[in-house]
Design an enzyme around this catalytic site. Structure first.
Site, PDB file in Angstrom:
ATOM      1  N   LYS A 159      86.585 -32.517  14.597  1.00 37.15           N
ATOM      2  CA  LYS A 159      85.872 -31.666  15.559  1.00 37.15           C
ATOM      3  C   LYS A 159      86.097 -32.250  16.958  1.00 37.15           C
ATOM      4  O   LYS A 159      87.161 -32.077  17.517  1.00 37.15           O
ATOM      5  CB  LYS A 159      84.425 -31.517  15.136  1.00 37.15           C
ATOM      6  CG  LYS A 159      84.361 -30.639  13.871  1.00 37.15           C
ATOM      7  CD  LYS A 159      83.029 -30.441  13.219  1.00 37.15           C
ATOM      8  CE  LYS A 159      83.219 -29.509  12.020  1.00 37.15           C
ATOM      9  NZ  LYS A 159      82.251 -29.713  10.951  1.00 37.15           N
ATOM     10  N   HIS A 199      78.866 -32.542  13.812  1.00 36.09           N
ATOM     11  CA  HIS A 199      78.681 -31.757  15.052  1.00 36.09           C
ATOM     12  C   HIS A 199      77.928 -32.560  16.109  1.00 36.09           C
ATOM     13  O   HIS A 199      77.536 -32.017  17.133  1.00 36.09           O
ATOM     14  CB  HIS A 199      77.899 -30.473  14.768  1.00 36.09           C
ATOM     15  CG  HIS A 199      78.657 -29.462  13.985  1.00 36.09           C
ATOM     16  ND1 HIS A 199      79.584 -28.624  14.543  1.00 36.09           N
ATOM     17  CD2 HIS A 199      78.640 -29.168  12.667  1.00 36.09           C
ATOM     18  CE1 HIS A 199      80.097 -27.830  13.613  1.00 36.09           C
ATOM     19  NE2 HIS A 199      79.534 -28.145  12.455  1.00 36.09           N
ATOM     20  N   SER A 236      74.807 -27.055  11.584  1.00 41.98           N
ATOM     21  CA  SER A 236      75.904 -26.268  12.121  1.00 41.98           C
ATOM     22  C   SER A 236      75.548 -24.819  12.404  1.00 41.98           C
ATOM     23  O   SER A 236      76.148 -24.199  13.270  1.00 41.98           O
ATOM     24  CB  SER A 236      77.102 -26.340  11.173  1.00 41.98           C
ATOM     25  OG  SER A 236      76.714 -25.931   9.882  1.00 41.98           O
TER      26      SER A 236
END
Ligand SMILES: *Cc1c(COP(=O)(O)O)cnc(C)c1O
Length: 387
Positions: free
Chosen positions: A237, A207, A179
Site C-alpha cells: 500500500k 492502511h 479498510s
C-alpha cells in the site's frame, strides 16, 4: 463445488448484479489510469496512499535492483535472498520501534503466517468483527478457537476475555485502520486489556503505515503508545511495492522464521520488489512531511469540498472516505455514473459490508493534484443524489 453446478452459481451472481471482472487499467501516474481503449480516469480506489509507485527515486531503485536477478529463485531459508531484504527487515523493525521484522510475500500471507504459526489448539484468538479477510482466514487455518468481538467494542471484548476460560495463550487481533470505514482501532484500550488479561496483541496496520501518525508509522504513533506485541503491515500500500511483514520481538520473529509455513515454503519476494519497498521506506523516513503531510492536506481538502458540495461524508481520521447510500442499486448506479465520467471509485455492497449500508468508498492519496480532486468533486456533485 461440483463443476456442473458452477454455471448456475455464476448465473446467480450475475443476476444479483455481483459479477466482477478485473480492471483492465494501467496507471500512468500514481493517480491517473488509462484503459486499453485509451480512455483516462482519475483513480480514487488505489491504496498507493503516498504515490510511491511513481516516485522517481523508488523507480530507479527498482531498475537498479534487477541486476540481482528478476526473481529470487528460492525461499528465504534457502537461496532466496539479497542483502537488501535483510536490510529491509532491520529498517522496518526500527521504523516500527520493534526488535526485528519478518517479510512475507504479501500482507495477506503475513496474517495467515502469523496466526497459523502462533495459534495453537489450546489458544483463543479474540478477533474484531470487521477485521480484514486475511485475518479471518488466518484465524480459520490456525488451530486456535476464534471468538469474534463486536467492532471496536472494548466493554464487550473485556467481558469475553473475562468469561472465556483458556488454558493456552490469548491473542487479540485487530486492523489498525479499518479498510471499509476508515476508522482507527482503540489501540490504547486494547493495550490496557491485553496487559490486564495477559494477551498477545496483534495490530494489522496495512492502511495505517504511511497514513496515520505524524511520520506515518501507524497506529502506535497515532496514539503515542507502545506495547503492541506484533505489528503486521504490508509493503503493497503506502510503500508502493508488494509483500508484507510482521514486526515484533526477536524471539517472535525467530519463531516465525522457523515455524510459519507461508514463510518457509514460499519463494521470497524478488530483489526488485524488496528494494522498491526499501527505497520507499527510506524516502518516507527522510521526508515525512512531503508524503504524510501532503496526504493529510489532500484528505482535509477533499472532505471539505465534498461537504461543501452537499455530499454527506462520514467522519474519519483517514483518507478512506465512505459515503453511505444504503441501497445497493442506488450505490451501483451512482458509482457507474462517476466512472463513466472518468472518476474511478468503488461501490461497496454486501457481502463486503452489511445489507443496508452499501456505500461509495473513495481514497485520497498524496499524489492527487488539486485539479484532480476538484474534478472529482464536480462530477460527484453533478450526479448526487440520484433520484
Ligand atoms: C490490504 C490488506 C491486507 C493484505 O495486504 P496485501 O499486501 O495486499 O496482501 C491485509 N490486511 C489488511 C488490514 C489490509 O487492508
Amino acid at each position: 463445488m461440483k463443476l456442473e453446478n458452477m454455471g448456475k452459481v455464476l448465473d446467480e451472481i450475475r443476476e444479483g448484479g455481483r459479477f466482477r471482472k478485473v480492471q483492465d487499467l494501467r496507471m500512468v501516474t500514481a493517480s491517473k489510469g488509462v484503459r486499453r481503449d485509451g480512455s483516462e480516469c482519475i483513480v480514487f480506489n488505489s491504496n498507493d496512499y503516498l504515490g510511491m509507485t511513481h516516485e522517481q527515486e523508488v523507480q530507479e531503485a527498482a531498475r537498479d535492483a534487477v541486476r540481482w536477478g528478476t526473481g529470487s529463485g528460492g525461499a528465504r531459508l534457502t537461496s532466496g535472498a539479497v542483502f537488501e531484504l535483510s536490510d529491509l527487515e532491520k529498517e522496518l523493525a526500527s521504523f516500527k520501534h520493534a526488535e526485528d521484522a519478518v517479510i512475507f510475500n504479501t500482507g495477506y500471507m503475513t496474517n495467515l503466517g502469523v496466526l497459523y504459526a502462533l495459534g495453537g489448539k489450546d489458544d483463543i484468538i479474540f478477533s474484531d468483527a470487521l477485521n480484514h479477510a486475511s485475518i479471518v482466514d488466518g484465524c480459520r487455518i490456525s488451530r486456535a478457537r476464534t471468538v469474534i468481538y463486536p467492532h471496536s467494542d472494548m466493554a464487550a471484548l473485556e467481558e469475553l476475555l473475562k468469561n472465556t476460560p483458556v488454558s493456552g495463550q490469548r491473542f487479540i487481533v485487530t486492523d489498525g485502520v479499518f479498510s471499509m470505514d476508515g476508522d482507527i482501532a482503540p489501540v490504547p484500550d486494547l493495550i490496557r486489556l491485553k496487559e490486564k488479561y495477559n494477551a498477545c496483541l496483534i495490530v494489522d496496520d496495512a492502511h495505517g503505515v504511511g497514513v496515520i501518525g505524524e511520520t506515518g508509522r501507524g497506529s502506535a504513533e497515532h496514539f503515542h503508545v507502545s506495547g503492541i506485541d506484533i505489528q503486521v503491515g504490508t509493503l503493497s500500500k503506502a510503500l508502493g511495492a508488494e509483500g508484507g511483514y510482521a514486526a515484533a520481538s526477536r524471539e517472535i520473529c525467530d519463531y516465525l522464521r522457523n515455524v510459519s509455513r507461508p514463510f518457509i515454503f514460499s519463494t521470497s519476494i524478488s530483489a526488485v520488489t524488496g528494494m522498491t519497498a526499501l527505497a520507499a521506506l527510506r524516502l518516507l523516513e527522510r521526508e515525512p512531511e512531503r508524503f504524510v503531510g501532503r496526504l493529510m492536506e489532500n484528505t482535509r481538502y477533499m472532505k471539505e469540498k465534498l461537504a461543501e458540495a452537499g455530499i454527506p461524508v462520514e467522519p474519519s481520521d483517514t483518507p478512506i472516505i465512505p459515503i453511505i447510500l444504503s441501497e445497493e442499486e442506488k450505490t451501483l448506479a451512482y458509482a457507474s455514473r462517476c466512472i463513466e465520467e472518468g472518476i474511478l471509485l468503488s461501490a461497496i455492497r454486501p457481502p463486503t459490508v452489511p445489507a443496508g449500508t452499501s456505500r461509495i468508498r473513495l481514497t485520497v492519496t498524496a499524489a492527487h493534484t488539486k485539479e484532480e480532486l476538484d474534478r472529482a468533486v464536480a462530477v460527484m456533485k453533478a450526479h448526487f443524489p440520484l433520484p
